[in-house]
Design an enzyme around this catalytic site. Structure first.
Site, mmCIF file in Angstrom:
data_model
loop_
_atom_site.group_PDB
_atom_site.id
_atom_site.type_symbol
_atom_site.label_atom_id
_atom_site.label_comp_id
_atom_site.label_asym_id
_atom_site.label_seq_id
_atom_site.Cartn_x
_atom_site.Cartn_y
_atom_site.Cartn_z
ATOM 1 N N LYS A 79 1.906 4.166 5.604
ATOM 2 C CA LYS A 79 2.378 2.784 5.692
ATOM 3 C C LYS A 79 3.492 2.505 4.695
ATOM 4 O O LYS A 79 4.445 1.791 5.005
ATOM 5 C CB LYS A 79 1.222 1.812 5.437
ATOM 6 C CG LYS A 79 0.227 1.735 6.589
ATOM 7 C CD LYS A 79 -0.773 0.636 6.319
ATOM 8 C CE LYS A 79 -1.722 0.444 7.488
ATOM 9 N NZ LYS A 79 -2.707 -0.607 7.191
ATOM 10 N N LYS A 111 0.308 8.448 20.945
ATOM 11 C CA LYS A 111 -0.625 7.368 21.254
ATOM 12 C C LYS A 111 0.126 6.078 21.570
ATOM 13 O O LYS A 111 1.193 5.828 21.034
ATOM 14 C CB LYS A 111 -1.622 7.250 20.090
ATOM 15 C CG LYS A 111 -1.605 6.002 19.305
ATOM 16 C CD LYS A 111 -2.558 6.019 18.131
ATOM 17 C CE LYS A 111 -2.138 4.856 17.250
ATOM 18 N NZ LYS A 111 -3.125 3.891 16.903
ATOM 19 N N LYS A 125 2.083 -0.242 19.244
ATOM 20 C CA LYS A 125 3.082 -1.311 19.247
ATOM 21 C C LYS A 125 4.331 -0.894 18.489
ATOM 22 O O LYS A 125 5.417 -1.377 18.765
ATOM 23 C CB LYS A 125 2.511 -2.609 18.676
ATOM 24 C CG LYS A 125 2.073 -2.541 17.232
ATOM 25 C CD LYS A 125 1.563 -3.891 16.768
ATOM 26 C CE LYS A 125 1.039 -3.846 15.349
ATOM 27 N NZ LYS A 125 -0.203 -3.072 15.172
HETATM 28 P P1 ADP Z 1 -0.963 -0.072 16.802
HETATM 29 O O1 ADP Z 1 -1.254 1.400 16.754
HETATM 30 O O2 ADP Z 1 -0.418 -0.501 18.101
HETATM 31 O O3 ADP Z 1 -0.142 -0.511 15.628
HETATM 32 P P2 ADP Z 1 -3.156 -1.073 15.331
HETATM 33 O O4 ADP Z 1 -2.921 0.034 14.374
HETATM 34 O O5 ADP Z 1 -2.889 -2.471 14.910
HETATM 35 O O6 ADP Z 1 -2.372 -0.778 16.678
HETATM 36 O O7 ADP Z 1 -4.671 -0.937 15.811
HETATM 37 C C1 ADP Z 1 -5.538 -2.000 16.089
HETATM 38 C C2 ADP Z 1 -6.808 -1.413 16.643
HETATM 39 O O8 ADP Z 1 -6.559 -0.809 17.915
HETATM 40 C C3 ADP Z 1 -7.398 -0.308 15.775
HETATM 41 O O9 ADP Z 1 -8.797 -0.411 15.833
HETATM 42 C C4 ADP Z 1 -6.928 0.963 16.444
HETATM 43 O O10 ADP Z 1 -7.801 2.049 16.214
HETATM 44 C C5 ADP Z 1 -6.909 0.565 17.905
HETATM 45 N N1 ADP Z 1 -5.879 1.290 18.636
HETATM 46 C C6 ADP Z 1 -4.550 1.144 18.475
HETATM 47 N N2 ADP Z 1 -3.865 1.938 19.323
HETATM 48 C C7 ADP Z 1 -4.796 2.600 20.051
HETATM 49 C C8 ADP Z 1 -4.722 3.564 21.098
HETATM 50 N N3 ADP Z 1 -3.574 3.986 21.583
HETATM 51 N N4 ADP Z 1 -5.866 4.022 21.622
HETATM 52 C C9 ADP Z 1 -7.065 3.588 21.145
HETATM 53 N N5 ADP Z 1 -7.207 2.698 20.161
HETATM 54 C C10 ADP Z 1 -6.091 2.191 19.608
HETATM 55 NA NA NA Z 2 -0.901 1.418 13.901
#
Ligand code: ADP
Ligand code: NA
Length: 331
Positions: free
Chosen positions: A114, A198, A201
């Site tokens: 981060k 994966k 966002k």
């Molecule tokens: P991003 O990866 O889009 O930034 P976040 O890190 O804010 O999303 O994750 C928010 C929640 O969603 C967490 O619990 C994370 O483990 C889950 N999550 C995010 N992306 C995925 C994904 N592609 N598949 C499964 N779970 C996800």
């Molecule tokens: Na993330």
């Protein structure tokens, strides 16, 4: 006969949840409402570890809460609250900051990722101590289980270490020791255009990510044009067929069918019908989600009422823990 307590949080983000957030996190929270004493939080204190526009943050917090309700969290069967409505989080985090070693905190690997994104000047101390605030979130509620992805395991370990240290140093049973409840890997959703990475966002291309509040037609199109291999056999094989396997995972989650049942259903067919029917499945699923979510967004007074009630349920639990900790520390 007391139910074990679970606690999980999600950050408010601008725009809607994406399909990975839903299948990987929110959806897995739903069943705990029937089996556990479930606490769920929109963690806005965590959000300000990176810069936020105040109005945008306020809107994002409400949007996240509305979507959690839209997805099926029921304020009568769980405790849903906004982190900043319960000031004990920041108060306990301070005490925990003062028992965490600097070196210990420095070993948190997620901080390294981060802070690399924020740059040296943009990296705040808040971002550094984020896992300690997370420990406070968990320990305040005497949590038994923390449903998280594998990437959060280290933070739950830190939480246990801090709980044991405080219990040892100040005597007794101030904190219950939580366990990570690692959510299964099958819930990891990949980018529809780049199935090697994966859905995220911050990393996905516009067509690779499915936003839950987008017009359903837009998302349906993304499923139909998802990147798959050039093979002809509908078979779950993440190594050889990552794109198709990702679609099968989503199909399974949305339909309730097992992957084997889906393979059977599409025997002898190319990928086209599977993609089309997945697009339809998603469209059917997302309509009531959107309707419920909009219901809360269109009725701010009702959303306020629900969140105030959630904070009212959470606060006495948090306050009791904090009072015991403050007493033990010498305040
Ligand atoms: P991003 O990866 O889009 O930034 P976040 O890190 O804010 O999303 O994750 C928010 C929640 O969603 C967490 O619990 C994370 O483990 C889950 N999550 C995010 N992306 C995925 C994904 N592609 N598949 C499964 N779970 C996800
Ligand atoms: Na993330």
């Amino acid at each position: 006969t007391e139910r074990p307590r679970v606690l999980s949080g999600i950050q408010p983000t601008a725009g809607s949840f994406h399909l990975g957030n839903y299948l990987g996190a929110v959806r897995q929270w739903l069943p705990f409402q029937d089996t556990h004493d479930a606490f769920y939080s929109v963690v806005d204190l965590h959000a300000i570890t990176i810069p936020q526009d105040p109005e945008a943050l306020r809107a994002a917090t409400r949007l996240a809460a509305a979507q959690l309700l839209g997805a099926g969290l029921d304020p009568d069967r769980c405790t849903l609250f906004v982190q900043s409505h319960v000031p004990e989080h920041a108060q306990l985090a301070w005490v925990l900051n003062c028992v965490t070693g600097f070196g210990e905190a420095s070993r948190m690997t997620q901080f390294k990722d981060k802070s690399a994104k924020q740059g040296a000047e943009g990296t705040t101390v808040g971002l550094f101590t984020y896992p300690i605030l997370q420990a406070a979130d968990i320990l305040l509620y005497q949590t038994d289980q923390v449903p998280v992805g594998e990437d959060q395991r280290q933070h739950v370990e830190l939480t246990r270490d801090l709980a044991q240290r405080v219990n040892g140093r100040y005597g007794g049973d101030l904190f219950r020791l939580p366990n990570a409840y690692i959510l299964k890997d099958a819930a990891k959703i990949q980018d529809l255009q780049d199935p090697a990475s994966k859905m995220s966002k911050s990393g996905s291309s516009p067509k690779g990510i499915v936003w839950l509040l987008d017009p359903p037609k837009t998302s349906a199109k993304k499923f139909r044009s998802a990147v798959t291999d050039t093979g002809t056999e509908v078979r779950y094989d993440p190594a050889e067929k990552p794109g198709l396997s990702n679609l099968l995972s989503v199909y399974s989650a949305l339909s309730g069918m097992t992957v084997a049942e889906i393979e059977e259903k599409y025997t002898g067919q190319l990928y086209g019908p599977l993609k089309t029917e997945l697009a339809e499945l998603f469209t059917e699923w997302v309509a009531p989600f959107q309707e419920r979510t909009r219901g809360f967004l269109d009725d701010p007074a009702e959303l306020d009422r629900v969140l105030a009630k959630g904070a009212e349920k959470a606060r006495p639990v948090a306050a009791e823990t904090l009072a015991r900790v403050h007493e033990a520390v010498g305040f």
